[in-house]
Write an enzyme that holds these catalytic residues in place. Structure first.
Site, short mmCIF file in Angstrom:
data_model
loop_
_atom_site.label_atom_id
_atom_site.label_comp_id
_atom_site.label_asym_id
_atom_site.label_seq_id
_atom_site.Cartn_x
_atom_site.Cartn_y
_atom_site.Cartn_z
N TRP A 1 -3.91 0.85 -2.39
CA TRP A 1 -3.89 0.64 -0.94
C TRP A 1 -5.02 1.39 -0.25
CZ3 TRP A 1 -1.67 -3.58 -0.45
CH2 TRP A 1 -0.55 -3.91 -1.22
N ASP B 1 -2.49 7.26 5.91
CA ASP B 1 -1.47 6.24 5.64
C ASP B 1 -0.36 6.94 4.87
OD1 ASP B 1 0.12 4.18 4.77
OD2 ASP B 1 -1.48 3.08 3.74
N LYS C 1 10.05 1.89 3.50
CA LYS C 1 10.25 2.70 2.31
C LYS C 1 11.15 3.91 2.59
CE LYS C 1 5.69 1.24 0.72
NZ LYS C 1 6.00 0.46 -0.47
#
Length: 361
Positions: free
Chosen positions: A101, A172, A196
């Protein structure tokens, strides 16, 4: 009967948060309708909205100079919204490449300008560690530095906050926000897809220094401009109201069980149990991540053959444990032990690991 959910995201939610939603699903309070049916302009929804923001501030000790915002589009949309706002034409930003990511964030920024790689830990097409501070070479003219605190696919995690001087640090935190308390003031911006550790899919939570927001581009469409959300309490357009309601439920549960300090104790205990088992059975299970970079949210390992891994996943499912298949890019086994996963859940899984190794060793 509920299974033990080790999915990497959307992930399991705390049962009390789900039970609260169940009890309020048809009628929220005494309003005669579900929270999903309420106008985002109405006082009943706005109270939930503001409570979620207040709980985030309380749990993380967020200073008043930071905004707590809700946006849509997943963390992926932030990969382009960030450079659109903070990497003007003719400038550059630095990226720490520590996993898939992080690479995608860099690639998206590359479509909008010329970001720079300040470090990468990729070796032979994979990642088994995060960088040491000495490996991070920051351009003093960078408009920001972007990092990914936890790498979901490869099972690595930063256990320190990189020093980047006076350059705004943007993180992030999609897969590890709220796993433990951290110093918000070390970052100019933190963002996380909720699915999450905080709630269901559909909403992104951002913690942003007001000074950074003011530096944002002024010519972008309103829905891509952070100041729009800051000025309107994230109510400029219709937000994902039910997702934010569920975030409120999860944060309220966290507060009720002792806050992030208790969550952190449980996460450390889960990590010690699971990694301890992997190290003890290293002749059967192979954990590739360097020990000082091991994630306490996503634990990855391999068995001797892909066929044995498939059998492991199938047998675990029969035993009531799901979500263990590794990401398609790397295969193997991935155990996501987010906040909603209990210590007892991990003990149950380790017992299964031990039995499987005895039967197939």
């Amino acid at each position: 009967m509920r299974v033990i959910n080790f999915n990497a995201g959307p992930a399991g939610l705390p049962l009390p948060a789900l039970e609260r939603a169940r009890d309020e699903f048809i009628e929220f309070g005494k309003t005669g309708m579900s929270i999903m049916e309420h106008s985002h302009r109405g006082k009943d929804y706005e109270a939930v909205h503001n409570e979620a923001i207040s709980l985030m501030r309380e749990l993380l000790d967020i200073p008043e100079r930071y905004e707590v915002l809700f946006m849509q589009g997943g963390a992926h949309l932030q990969f382009c919204t960030i450079p659109m706002n903070f990497m003007p034409q003719g400038t550059s930003a630095d990226y720490l490449i520590t996993g898939n990511w992080a690479k995608v964030a860099f690639e998206e920024a590359s479509k909008l300008g010329k970001p720079r790689v300040a470090c990468t830990t990729e070796e032979n097409g994979t990642f088994v560690r995060v960088p040491k501070q000495s490996e991070i070479k920051v351009d003093p003219n960078a408009t920001y530095v972007h990092m990914t605190t936890n790498n979901t696919i490869y099972g690595t995690q930063f256990h320190y906050i990189p020093e980047v001087g006076n350059i705004p640090l943007i993180a992030d935190m999609s897969s590890d926000i709220l796993w433990k308390k951290f110093d918000v003031t070390k970052y100019a911006m933190c963002y996380a897809g909720a699915q999450k550790n905080i709630g269901p899919s559909g909403v992104v939570i951002l913690i942003m220094d007001k000074a950074l927001i003011e530096k944002g581009a002024k010519t972008l469409p309103k829905t891509l401009t952070y100041s729009t959300y800051a000025k309107n309490n994230s109510l400029f357009n219709t937000p994902p109201t039910f997702a934010i309601y569920m975030v409120r439920n999860v944060l309220a549960w966290m507060k009720s069980i002792g806050g992030i300090n208790q969550i952190s104790k449980w996460n450390e205990e889960k990590g010690a149990i699971l990694y301890g088992a992997l190290d003890k059975m290293a002749d059967f299970y192979r954990a590739p991540v360097q020990k000082d970079s091991r994630s306490l949210m996503n634990v990855v390992f391999n068995l001797k053959t892909p066929e044995l891994e498939e059998q492991f996943i199938a047998d675990a499912k029969k035993a009531g444990m799901v979500g263990l298949k590794g990401h398609r890019a790397v295969g193997g086994i991935r155990v996501s032990t987010y906040n909603a996963v209990s210590v007892e859940n991990v003990k149950t899984f380790v017992s299964f690991m031990e039995q499987f190794a005895k039967s197939n060793g």
